[in-house]
Design an enzyme around this catalytic site. Structure first.
Site, mmCIF file in Angstrom:
data_model
loop_
_atom_site.group_PDB
_atom_site.id
_atom_site.type_symbol
_atom_site.label_atom_id
_atom_site.label_comp_id
_atom_site.label_asym_id
_atom_site.label_seq_id
_atom_site.Cartn_x
_atom_site.Cartn_y
_atom_site.Cartn_z
ATOM 1 N N GLU A 35 0.872 -1.162 0.000
ATOM 2 C CA GLU A 35 0.000 0.000 0.000
ATOM 3 C C GLU A 35 0.922 1.228 0.000
ATOM 4 O O GLU A 35 1.822 1.317 0.846
ATOM 5 C CB GLU A 35 -0.885 0.019 1.249
ATOM 6 C CG GLU A 35 -1.830 1.196 1.192
ATOM 7 C CD GLU A 35 -2.718 1.389 2.410
ATOM 8 O OE1 GLU A 35 -2.699 0.531 3.319
ATOM 9 O OE2 GLU A 35 -3.407 2.412 2.432
ATOM 10 N N ARG A 261 5.986 -12.905 9.283
ATOM 11 C CA ARG A 261 6.633 -11.645 8.929
ATOM 12 C C ARG A 261 8.004 -11.561 9.597
ATOM 13 O O ARG A 261 8.291 -12.270 10.549
ATOM 14 C CB ARG A 261 5.763 -10.462 9.322
ATOM 15 C CG ARG A 261 5.635 -10.251 10.824
ATOM 16 C CD ARG A 261 4.487 -9.302 11.170
ATOM 17 N NE ARG A 261 4.737 -7.931 10.796
ATOM 18 C CZ ARG A 261 4.055 -7.260 9.866
ATOM 19 N NH1 ARG A 261 3.092 -7.845 9.193
ATOM 20 N NH2 ARG A 261 4.318 -6.013 9.596
ATOM 21 N N LYS A 271 4.622 0.956 9.843
ATOM 22 C CA LYS A 271 4.718 2.224 9.114
ATOM 23 C C LYS A 271 4.253 3.379 9.978
ATOM 24 O O LYS A 271 4.780 4.485 9.870
ATOM 25 C CB LYS A 271 3.914 2.145 7.819
ATOM 26 C CG LYS A 271 4.729 1.513 6.693
ATOM 27 C CD LYS A 271 3.999 1.599 5.381
ATOM 28 C CE LYS A 271 3.459 0.252 5.014
ATOM 29 N NZ LYS A 271 2.679 0.193 3.802
HETATM 30 P P1 ATP Z 1 2.904 -2.086 8.245
HETATM 31 O O1 ATP Z 1 2.060 -3.144 8.910
HETATM 32 O O2 ATP Z 1 4.336 -2.066 8.656
HETATM 33 O O3 ATP Z 1 2.299 -0.732 8.241
HETATM 34 P P2 ATP Z 1 1.971 -3.300 5.894
HETATM 35 O O4 ATP Z 1 2.083 -4.735 6.142
HETATM 36 O O5 ATP Z 1 0.619 -2.722 6.025
HETATM 37 O O6 ATP Z 1 3.014 -2.507 6.745
HETATM 38 P P3 ATP Z 1 1.977 -3.271 3.062
HETATM 39 O O7 ATP Z 1 2.324 -2.161 2.181
HETATM 40 O O8 ATP Z 1 0.573 -3.709 3.133
HETATM 41 O O9 ATP Z 1 2.541 -2.896 4.489
HETATM 42 O O10 ATP Z 1 2.906 -4.519 2.775
HETATM 43 C C1 ATP Z 1 3.113 -5.051 1.502
HETATM 44 C C2 ATP Z 1 3.492 -6.491 1.636
HETATM 45 O O11 ATP Z 1 4.632 -6.642 2.450
HETATM 46 C C3 ATP Z 1 2.377 -7.285 2.284
HETATM 47 O O12 ATP Z 1 2.188 -8.457 1.537
HETATM 48 C C4 ATP Z 1 2.889 -7.581 3.654
HETATM 49 O O13 ATP Z 1 2.398 -8.799 4.123
HETATM 50 C C5 ATP Z 1 4.396 -7.598 3.454
HETATM 51 N N1 ATP Z 1 5.084 -7.222 4.688
HETATM 52 C C6 ATP Z 1 4.872 -6.115 5.427
HETATM 53 N N2 ATP Z 1 5.637 -6.129 6.526
HETATM 54 C C7 ATP Z 1 6.361 -7.277 6.485
HETATM 55 C C8 ATP Z 1 7.332 -7.881 7.349
HETATM 56 N N3 ATP Z 1 7.724 -7.304 8.470
HETATM 57 N N4 ATP Z 1 7.853 -9.066 6.975
HETATM 58 C C9 ATP Z 1 7.483 -9.657 5.836
HETATM 59 N N5 ATP Z 1 6.577 -9.157 4.984
HETATM 60 C C10 ATP Z 1 6.012 -7.980 5.300
#
Ligand code: ATP
Ligand code: MG
Length: 555
Positions: A35, A261, A271
């Protein structure tokens, strides 16, 4: 490492191989779906390496898709940065760049389809009321009176939502699934909400926006994704993911798989928290070299090769765990040890005068650029009567086991001569400001003619053959390994000494022309690179990428 499998041989790899072998799929299509509401971090790198890696290994392809369903938080700046970071990591989506927002018309049509099937309805309860009616894990939710409104009425209201008849929050569209489901995500989840905000990709075309859950799986289906790989927190959303695919005329049915994750010690990765660090001025920006963002570690000097090696090493499993940040640092060290040319630099200079060395004499010594790699060549370093050494390489009253410079004893100056310290000049506070010594002319190159053993070797730069530089040393941003564990306020664990600026370092002359693509090992001090933002010709600023050894495990 643990029993977790590596990225190239993990449980997802097995699933994909089986699907190819059984003919369930002729080819593999994965996607990385960020996102665009912030910059990518090292956790995203795990997901990128996994999705692009799985596709590459099976001759398939991986899409980059922006799941851009919330215009209130998304910006073009983030879109551009995400693309650049994925490319920097070494992955290529080719022509397969997608935006969920490009599917908004189809998603809208599918929302109307659900209404017409009696599977969605327009709700006027507020977000808070919807939450209050949702029930708990042990009690079912309460059905809203809107749930049974006639299909034609919902359809009319939904069209008016699109047509800008209502303010933000006045109506939502909900799926009509099951208010008593043990899975809270199935208790008539919201599908659409009204947001009066321009969208970074589709401008002001829309006043209503699909929820992430309504856009994500259907976008997977429209793109022909075979394996929709996400992190474990989406496991509870999977029944909803499948419900949409089962109840809509989608072109194919991707399958969702979850993995654990990445959690990294001594940092935060959500984020929201990264936004807070930037907005509060705790760090200088998203690309502050202490940040766990990809732009941050890139600016610091981490290489994409090291990050990929790290993702390979930590593996992919299904149980949540914390990875020690020292593993990432070790991957950076291993990569840079292979390819960083060596150089001499003195971070906290102390003048050393070699009293018996002729005043106007200058000698040049040959120094190998890499001790194990003759193919990397050599350079000459100038030596003269006045040189700089590190302040902490001199001790007037040495502790036991100190083999560097101390009055009366001999020490080797790297590549040059053996010298014996003869005295020290101190300021009023008793701090050494100038050290004196005599050299052994027969020890040219650093070995004694009579074979006597010299225990210590220190580095140096010639005073009149050096350039001035600012050097920035970084430490971990947090002093606690798990700063946000258990909902703690992570800010209380901020390490207030996470950056140290050394304004008057001295570097060997050859580094005057170093450009920011270069990474170097300053002997005995670590790996460094010119800061790509703040370094200027004639005014170099060097970042320490990582120390030579892990100092933390000994603390
Ligand atoms: P945050 O929770 O940190 O705000 P998010 O997961 O909402 O981040 P996205 O932009 O939705 O961020 O993430 C894009 C992809 O990256 C998703 O498929 C998510 O599952 C993966 N992702 C996000 N954080 C991690 C992590 N710490 N380890 C592995 N994959 C991740
Ligand atoms: Mg997310």
């Amino acid at each position: 490492m643990s029993t977790e499998q590596t990225v190239s041989g993990n449980f997802l790899r097995t699933i994909i191989d089986d699907d190819l072998a059984s003919g369930r799929h002729a080819g593999i299509v994965t996607r990385f779906p960020p996102e665009p509401n912030g910059y990518l971090h090292i956790g995203h790198a795990k997901s990128i390496c996994l999705n692009f890696g799985l596709a590459q290994q099976s001759g398939g392809r991986c899409h980059l898709r922006f799941d851009d369903t919330n215009p209130a938080k998304e910006e073009v700046e983030y879109i551009e940065s995400i693309k650049e970071s994925v490319r920097w990591l070494g992955f290529d989506w080719g022509t397969h760049l997608y935006y969920a927002s490009d599917n908004f018309e189809q998603l809208y049509q599918w929302a109307e389809y659900l209404i017409q099937q009696g599977k969605a309805y327009v709700e006027e309860l507020s977000a808070e009321e919807i939450r209050n009616h949702r029930g708990t894990l042990t009690e079912p939710g309460t059905e809203s009176s809107s749930r049974n409104r006639p299909i034609t009425e919902s359809l009319d209201l939904f069209r008016r939502m699109r047509g800008d008849d209502f303010p933000d929050g006045a109506r939502v569209l909900r799926a009509r699934i099951d208010m008593a489901s043990p899975n809270m995500n199935l208790r008539d989840p919201v599908l659409y909400r009204i947001i009066h905000a321009p969208h970074p990709h589709v401008g002001d075309a829309w006043r209503i926006y699909p929820m992430y859950d309504f856009a994500h799986g259907q976008s997977d289906a429209m793109e022909g994704i075979t394996h929709s790989i996400c992190t474990l927190e989406f496991e509870d959303h999977k029944p909803l993911y499948d419900w949409f695919l089962d109840n809509l005329p989608v072109p194919c049915k991707p399958r969702q798989y979850e993995f654990a994750r990445l959690n990294l010690t001594y940092t935060v990765m959500s984020k929201r928290k990264l936004h807070e660090l930037v907005n509060s001025g705790t760090v200088s920006g998203w690309d502050d070299p202490r940040m766990p963002t990809l732009v941050g570690i890139r600016r610091r000097g981490f290489t994409p090769e090291a990050v990929r090696a790290f993702c390979e090493r930590i593996g992919v499993g299904r149980s949540d765990s914390w990875i020690d940040v020292s593993i990432l640092e070790e991957c950076v060290r291993e990569d840079l040890n292979e390819r960083a040319p060596r150089a001499l630099a003195v971070l906290r200079p102390l003048k050393l005068v070699i009293d018996n060395y002729p005043e106007s004499q200058v000698e040049e010594f040959e120094a190998a650029n890499h001790p194990q790699k003759p193919e990397m060549g050599s350079r000459t370093v100038a030596f003269s009567r006045e040189i700089f050494i590190e302040q902490d390489d001199f001790e007037e009253t040495p502790p036991k086991g100190f083999f560097r410079m101390t009055p009366g004893t001999e020490v080797r100056l790297r590549y040059a001569y053996i010298v014996r310290c003869t005295g020290v000049i101190k300021d009023e506070q008793g701090r050494a400001i100038e050290v004196h010594c005599e050299y052994d002319p027969a020890s040219r190159g650093g070995s004694a003619a009579d074979g006597r053993k010299i225990k210590g070797t220190i580095h140096w730069v010639s005073a009149s053959h050096s350039i001035d530089a600012e050097v920035r040393l970084f430490d971990r941003l947090f002093s606690d390994p798990n700063p946000d564990r258990g909902g703690a306020d992570y800010r209380q664990f901020l390490n207030h000494d996470s950056i140290e600026i050394l304004p008057a370092a001295k570097l060997e002359l050859g580094l005057a022309s170093a450009d920011s693509r270069q990474r170097l090992q300053f002997e005995r001090l670590g790996y460094f690179r010119p800061d790509p933002r703040d370094s200027a010709p004639g005014k170099p600023v060097f970042n320490r990428i990582v120390t030579l050894k892990d100092a933390w495990t000994k603390k």
